[in-house]
Write an enzyme that holds these catalytic residues in place. Structure first.
Site, PDB file in Angstrom:
ATOM      1  N   ASP A  85      52.234  31.609  46.893  1.00  0.00           N
ATOM      2  CA  ASP A  85      52.414  32.640  45.870  1.00  0.00           C
ATOM      3  C   ASP A  85      52.128  34.042  46.416  1.00  0.00           C
ATOM      4  OD1 ASP A  85      53.185  30.783  44.045  1.00  0.00           O
ATOM      5  OD2 ASP A  85      51.310  30.755  42.922  1.00  0.00           O
TER       6      ASP A  85
ATOM      7  N   ASN B 241      52.502  40.896  39.471  1.00  0.00           N
ATOM      8  CA  ASN B 241      51.451  40.236  38.697  1.00  0.00           C
ATOM      9  C   ASN B 241      50.611  41.221  37.894  1.00  0.00           C
ATOM     10  OD1 ASN B 241      51.945  37.567  39.198  1.00  0.00           O
ATOM     11  ND2 ASN B 241      50.145  37.215  40.479  1.00  0.00           N
TER      12      ASN B 241
ATOM     13  N   SER C 209      40.806  34.376  35.031  1.00  0.00           N
ATOM     14  CA  SER C 209      39.422  34.333  35.503  1.00  0.00           C
ATOM     15  C   SER C 209      38.537  35.312  34.737  1.00  0.00           C
ATOM     16  CB  SER C 209      39.374  34.657  37.000  1.00  0.00           C
ATOM     17  OG  SER C 209      40.123  33.736  37.751  1.00  0.00           O
TER      18      SER C 209
ATOM     19  N   GLN D 270      47.007  42.969  46.893  1.00  0.00           N
ATOM     20  CA  GLN D 270      47.481  43.134  48.267  1.00  0.00           C
ATOM     21  C   GLN D 270      47.576  44.577  48.727  1.00  0.00           C
ATOM     22  OE1 GLN D 270      51.220  41.001  48.242  1.00  0.00           O
ATOM     23  NE2 GLN D 270      50.234  39.025  48.530  1.00  0.00           N
TER      24      GLN D 270
END
Length: 305
Positions: free
Chosen positions: A59, A140, A186, A256
């Site tokens: 992913d 995302n 999370s 990232q």
């Protein structure tokens, strides 16, 4: 005549490297391999000449490839050779079974994945804002993270030009439906169907019992102002203190790409006009994948009685 395929291989994943020969053979049997690039680092994507991108990794590799290919308008097919592979739907067996259709001219089943854009503006010293000093896209999420020395930060929200709440805590997540099963989960945010056209804004360890995640439509104008940030300075060779750009409060895109934030900065977030289209295998539904790979609603283990 089959499809023209651009192959992206994460050289840092031994399983991806080992499987490359098999995938190349499938492409060349049913279509045409126009180029092969290493997806482990920065990618220079050709402007034209291909109509399908195959991404070998996991992913994380697919997220990096999606940002690199965002303005090409070409569907991405993820081959999972990582750990979970929630977004990368294909494995080698599935790809082999569907190769004639996927790399030939069969119809591709795709999922439209929205891309969000962020622009960072600093104060201009005259009560206004400078031109954007950084712009980024994400598939995302964008995360404002407190960063070292890990003191609480303060972020003021603005919705459609109207002042919103002040968030005090470890940061804030703004994510798309595609990213609802990532950092958002999370942090206690909801799982949202990929067909819902909305952001979810989720606080990270908010210093409040009443600040809950909110869902807002993509047409909403969203801005975040950094009212308190963590600033980390380092001593330069000449003895002067300069900001440490790799530390302190930071805006992260898809986990990232990073941009340092300072007090007074304003982050303007909106929907990018060009979505990403992810190729679906058709062998499972989103909800089945959620249960099988994310273990959604898995009951406690019994003693076998």
């Amino acid at each position: 005549m089959g499809r023209n395929v651009l192959l992206l291989v994460n050289q840092n994943k031994p399983d991806a490297v080992a499987a490359e020969r098999e995938v190349r053979a499938l492409i060349e049997r049913h279509g045409s391999l126009v180029a092969r690039l290493d997806a482990a680092g920065p990618m220079t994507i050709p402007d034209t000449g291909f109509d399908l991108v195959v991404v070998m990794g996991g992913d994380g590799t697919l997220l990096a490839a999606a940002r690199a290919c965002a303005d090409r308008g070409v569907p991405l097919l993820g081959v999972n050779l990582g750990s979970v592979g929630f977004m990368a739907e294909f494995d080698l067996e599935t790809l082999s079974d569907q190769a004639a259709s996927v790399f030939g001219r069969g119809e591709l089943a795709t999922q439209r994945a929205p891309v969000i854009h962020a622009a960072i503006r600093g104060p201009d010293g005259a009560g206004g804002l400078e031109k954007p000093r950084a712009e980024e896209i994400a598939l995302n999420e964008f995360v404002v993270t407190a960063g070292p020395p890990y003191k609480m930060v303060a972020i003021r929200m603005e919705l459609d030009g109207s002042p919103g709440p002040r968030v005090v805590g470890d940061g804030l997540i703004v994510r798309t439906p595609t990213g609802s099963t990532a950092y958002n989960v999370s942090a206690g945010g909801p799982i949202v169907s990929p067909n819902v056209g909305a952001y979810v804004v989720t606080p990270i360890a908010a210093h409040s019992l009443s600040f809950r995640p909110i869902v807002i439509p993509f047409g909403t104008s969203l801005a975040l102002t950094i009212e308190r940030a963590n600033e980390v300075d380092i001593v330069g060779a000449d003895g002067d203190c300069v900001p440490a750009e790799s530390h302190g409060t930071t805006l992260m895109g898809d986990g990232q790409v990073n941009h340092r934030l300072h007090e007074g900065d304003r982050i303007e977030i909106g929907l990018s006009p060009t979505p990403i289209h992810l190729v679906l295998s058709g062998e499972t539904t989103y909800w089945q994948t959620l249960m099988e790979k994310m273990r959604w609603a898995t009951p406690p283990q019994s003693r076998g009685r």
